[in-house]
Scaffold this motif. Structure first.
Motif, PDB file in Angstrom:
ATOM      1  N   PRO A 201     -29.629  -7.311 -24.334  1.00  0.00           N
ATOM      2  CA  PRO A 201     -30.424  -7.857 -25.664  1.00  0.00           C
ATOM      3  C   PRO A 201     -29.955  -6.701 -26.689  1.00  0.00           C
ATOM      4  CG  PRO A 201     -32.136  -8.266 -24.190  1.00  0.00           C
ATOM      5  CD  PRO A 201     -30.858  -7.281 -23.412  1.00  0.00           C
ATOM      6  N   GLY A 202     -29.803  -7.094 -28.004  1.00  0.00           N
ATOM      7  CA  GLY A 202     -29.349  -6.227 -28.980  1.00  0.00           C
ATOM      8  C   GLY A 202     -28.030  -5.707 -29.324  1.00  0.00           C
ATOM      9  N   THR A 203     -26.998  -6.325 -28.508  1.00  0.00           N
ATOM     10  CA  THR A 203     -25.682  -5.687 -28.597  1.00  0.00           C
ATOM     11  C   THR A 203     -24.776  -6.861 -28.737  1.00  0.00           C
ATOM     12  OG1 THR A 203     -25.296  -6.413 -26.152  1.00  0.00           O
ATOM     13  CG2 THR A 203     -26.384  -3.976 -26.621  1.00  0.00           C
ATOM     14  N   ALA A 204     -23.511  -6.451 -29.058  1.00  0.00           N
ATOM     15  CA  ALA A 204     -22.299  -7.628 -29.280  1.00  0.00           C
ATOM     16  C   ALA A 204     -21.440  -7.276 -28.295  1.00  0.00           C
ATOM     17  CB  ALA A 204     -21.746  -6.980 -30.583  1.00  0.00           C
ATOM     18  N   VAL A 205     -20.776  -8.542 -28.032  1.00  0.00           N
ATOM     19  CA  VAL A 205     -19.722  -8.844 -26.819  1.00  0.00           C
ATOM     20  C   VAL A 205     -18.564  -9.645 -27.308  1.00  0.00           C
ATOM     21  CG1 VAL A 205     -19.458  -9.659 -24.499  1.00  0.00           C
ATOM     22  CG2 VAL A 205     -21.781  -8.787 -24.943  1.00  0.00           C
ATOM     23  N   SER A 206     -17.451  -9.164 -27.021  1.00  0.00           N
ATOM     24  CA  SER A 206     -16.301  -9.908 -27.561  1.00  0.00           C
ATOM     25  C   SER A 206     -15.803 -10.473 -26.222  1.00  0.00           C
ATOM     26  CB  SER A 206     -15.275  -8.976 -28.037  1.00  0.00           C
ATOM     27  OG  SER A 206     -14.608  -7.866 -27.221  1.00  0.00           O
ATOM     28  N   ALA A 207     -14.981 -11.946 -26.658  1.00  0.00           N
ATOM     29  CA  ALA A 207     -14.548 -12.707 -25.559  1.00  0.00           C
ATOM     30  C   ALA A 207     -13.096 -12.555 -25.601  1.00  0.00           C
ATOM     31  CB  ALA A 207     -15.058 -14.255 -25.881  1.00  0.00           C
ATOM     32  N   GLY A 208     -12.184 -11.825 -26.116  1.00  0.00           N
ATOM     33  CA  GLY A 208     -10.954 -11.673 -26.210  1.00  0.00           C
ATOM     34  C   GLY A 208     -10.218 -12.942 -26.532  1.00  0.00           C
TER      35      GLY A 208
ATOM     36  N   GLU B 276      -6.301  -8.512 -25.514  1.00  0.00           N
ATOM     37  CA  GLU B 276      -6.640  -8.317 -26.884  1.00  0.00           C
ATOM     38  C   GLU B 276      -5.591  -8.567 -27.742  1.00  0.00           C
ATOM     39  OE1 GLU B 276      -9.333  -5.110 -26.963  1.00  0.00           O
ATOM     40  OE2 GLU B 276     -11.063  -6.422 -26.619  1.00  0.00           O
ATOM     41  N   ARG B 277      -4.330  -7.562 -27.431  1.00  0.00           N
ATOM     42  CA  ARG B 277      -3.305  -7.952 -28.388  1.00  0.00           C
ATOM     43  C   ARG B 277      -2.665  -9.382 -28.400  1.00  0.00           C
ATOM     44  NH1 ARG B 277      -0.297  -2.324 -26.491  1.00  0.00           N
ATOM     45  NH2 ARG B 277      -1.581  -0.821 -27.702  1.00  0.00           N
ATOM     46  N   ARG B 278      -2.775  -9.843 -27.211  1.00  0.00           N
ATOM     47  CA  ARG B 278      -2.168 -11.331 -27.293  1.00  0.00           C
ATOM     48  C   ARG B 278      -3.128 -12.464 -28.024  1.00  0.00           C
ATOM     49  NH1 ARG B 278      -0.757 -11.784 -20.858  1.00  0.00           N
ATOM     50  NH2 ARG B 278       1.102 -10.675 -21.033  1.00  0.00           N
ATOM     51  N   ALA B 279      -4.353 -11.954 -27.967  1.00  0.00           N
ATOM     52  CA  ALA B 279      -5.407 -12.810 -28.738  1.00  0.00           C
ATOM     53  C   ALA B 279      -5.301 -12.695 -30.144  1.00  0.00           C
ATOM     54  CB  ALA B 279      -6.861 -12.519 -28.403  1.00  0.00           C
ATOM     55  N   ALA B 280      -4.818 -11.202 -30.532  1.00  0.00           N
ATOM     56  CA  ALA B 280      -4.848 -11.132 -32.002  1.00  0.00           C
ATOM     57  C   ALA B 280      -3.637 -11.663 -32.582  1.00  0.00           C
ATOM     58  CB  ALA B 280      -4.621  -9.576 -32.427  1.00  0.00           C
TER      59      ALA B 280
ATOM     60  N   LEU C 111     -22.056 -12.859 -29.743  1.00  0.00           N
ATOM     61  CA  LEU C 111     -20.814 -13.005 -29.120  1.00  0.00           C
ATOM     62  C   LEU C 111     -19.671 -13.310 -29.822  1.00  0.00           C
ATOM     63  CD1 LEU C 111     -22.792 -15.256 -26.537  1.00  0.00           C
ATOM     64  CD2 LEU C 111     -22.220 -12.849 -25.900  1.00  0.00           C
ATOM     65  N   ALA C 112     -18.908 -12.585 -29.997  1.00  0.00           N
ATOM     66  CA  ALA C 112     -17.667 -12.726 -30.938  1.00  0.00           C
ATOM     67  C   ALA C 112     -16.461 -13.214 -30.082  1.00  0.00           C
ATOM     68  CB  ALA C 112     -17.228 -11.293 -31.412  1.00  0.00           C
ATOM     69  N   ALA C 113     -15.896 -14.444 -30.644  1.00  0.00           N
ATOM     70  CA  ALA C 113     -14.711 -15.083 -30.044  1.00  0.00           C
ATOM     71  C   ALA C 113     -13.657 -14.256 -29.983  1.00  0.00           C
ATOM     72  CB  ALA C 113     -14.324 -16.353 -30.870  1.00  0.00           C
ATOM     73  N   ASN C 114     -13.244 -13.362 -30.920  1.00  0.00           N
ATOM     74  CA  ASN C 114     -12.092 -12.476 -30.966  1.00  0.00           C
ATOM     75  C   ASN C 114     -12.617 -10.914 -30.845  1.00  0.00           C
ATOM     76  OD1 ASN C 114     -10.054 -14.455 -31.181  1.00  0.00           O
ATOM     77  ND2 ASN C 114     -11.207 -14.868 -33.017  1.00  0.00           N
ATOM     78  N   ALA C 115     -11.876 -10.136 -31.332  1.00  0.00           N
ATOM     79  CA  ALA C 115     -12.115  -8.722 -31.147  1.00  0.00           C
ATOM     80  C   ALA C 115     -13.360  -8.365 -32.310  1.00  0.00           C
ATOM     81  CB  ALA C 115     -10.933  -7.997 -31.460  1.00  0.00           C
TER      82      ALA C 115
END
Length: 229
Positions: A34-41, A220-224, A136-140
């Motif tokens: 809890p209290g954090t951010a996570v990215s899903a690439g 992550e580069r591909r996602a970007a 929860l971030a969809a991207n970076a």
């Protein structure tokens, strides 16, 4: 949806070790802190699986800047639609909108809203720590404590031009800061036959953990590169 004090809602959920889930091996301590951010690439099924796991037993969840998110996919992934809040188009003042939602809702999914200035990123990180919410971030996401990505994925169930899709076999890797610095990986059905994430048993090869950080960077580069103006 009624807003509740997130920090107090989270307080009782911190005791004891959480039960194992299909994604738990990817998180230090077996859960998203809890209290954090996570990215899903950039992977929507992974984002939904993260949201379903993080929101289990919580007061609700929200999706900000994700107009492509379908209610059926969210429900199949395990999200309670009755506890959800959609803000499809937060507009040019999205930092204020996102900050308001983070303070009120325990689990917040966020799409690609634009560049996040350092000042805004620091403010959002402080709000997350204070409220105990999970972003929860969809991207970076620059402030993500944990970064996840799908490195390989194969849909199964369709034969030579016929049949029904059974599910998607995916390899997910994670690493990040602090306790999450050591790379981890898991083989999953993402989604499985019922729409939710399920474990998939696959033999592990030598050196796979050592390759996880490099694979995550490539993913992550591909996602970007998928983002088109």
């Amino acid at each position: 949806m009624r807003a509740v004090p997130v920090a107090s809602e989270r307080a009782d959920g911190d005791a004891g070790r959480p039960a194992a889930t299909p994604l738990s091996s990817l998180f230090p301590g077996g859960r998203i802190r809890p209290g954090t951010a996570v990215s899903a690439g950039g992977d929507m099924p992974l984002l939904l699986a993260l949201a379903a796991e993080a929101s289990a037993g919580s007061a609700g969840w929200a999706a900000v800047g994700l107009p492509q998110l379908g209610a059926l996919a969210a429900a199949d992934a395990g999200l309670d639609l009755g506890a959800g809040m959609w803000v499809d188009e937060p507009g040019p003042h999205w930092p204020q909108v996102l900050a308001t939602v983070v303070e009120a809702v325990p689990v917040v999914m966020v799409g690609a809203l634009g560049p996040v200035p350092d000042r805004i990123g620091r403010r959002l990180s402080a709000l997350l720590r204070r409220s105990g919410s999970i972003l929860l971030a969809a991207n970076a996401w620059a402030g993500a404590e944990l970064r996840l990505a799908v490195t390989t994925a194969t849909w199964e169930g369709v034969g030579s031009g016929y049949g029904l899709l059974r599910g998607r076999r995916a390899r997910v890797i994670s690493n990040g800061r602090g306790a999450a610095a050591e790379p981890r990986q898991a083989d999953l059905w993402l989604p499985g036959p019922n729409g939710a994430a399920e474990p998939f048993e696959a033999p592990a090869g030598p050196g796979q953990q050592a390759e996880a950080v490099a694979a995550l960077t490539v993913a992550e580069r591909r996602a970007a590169l998928r983002v088109v103006g």
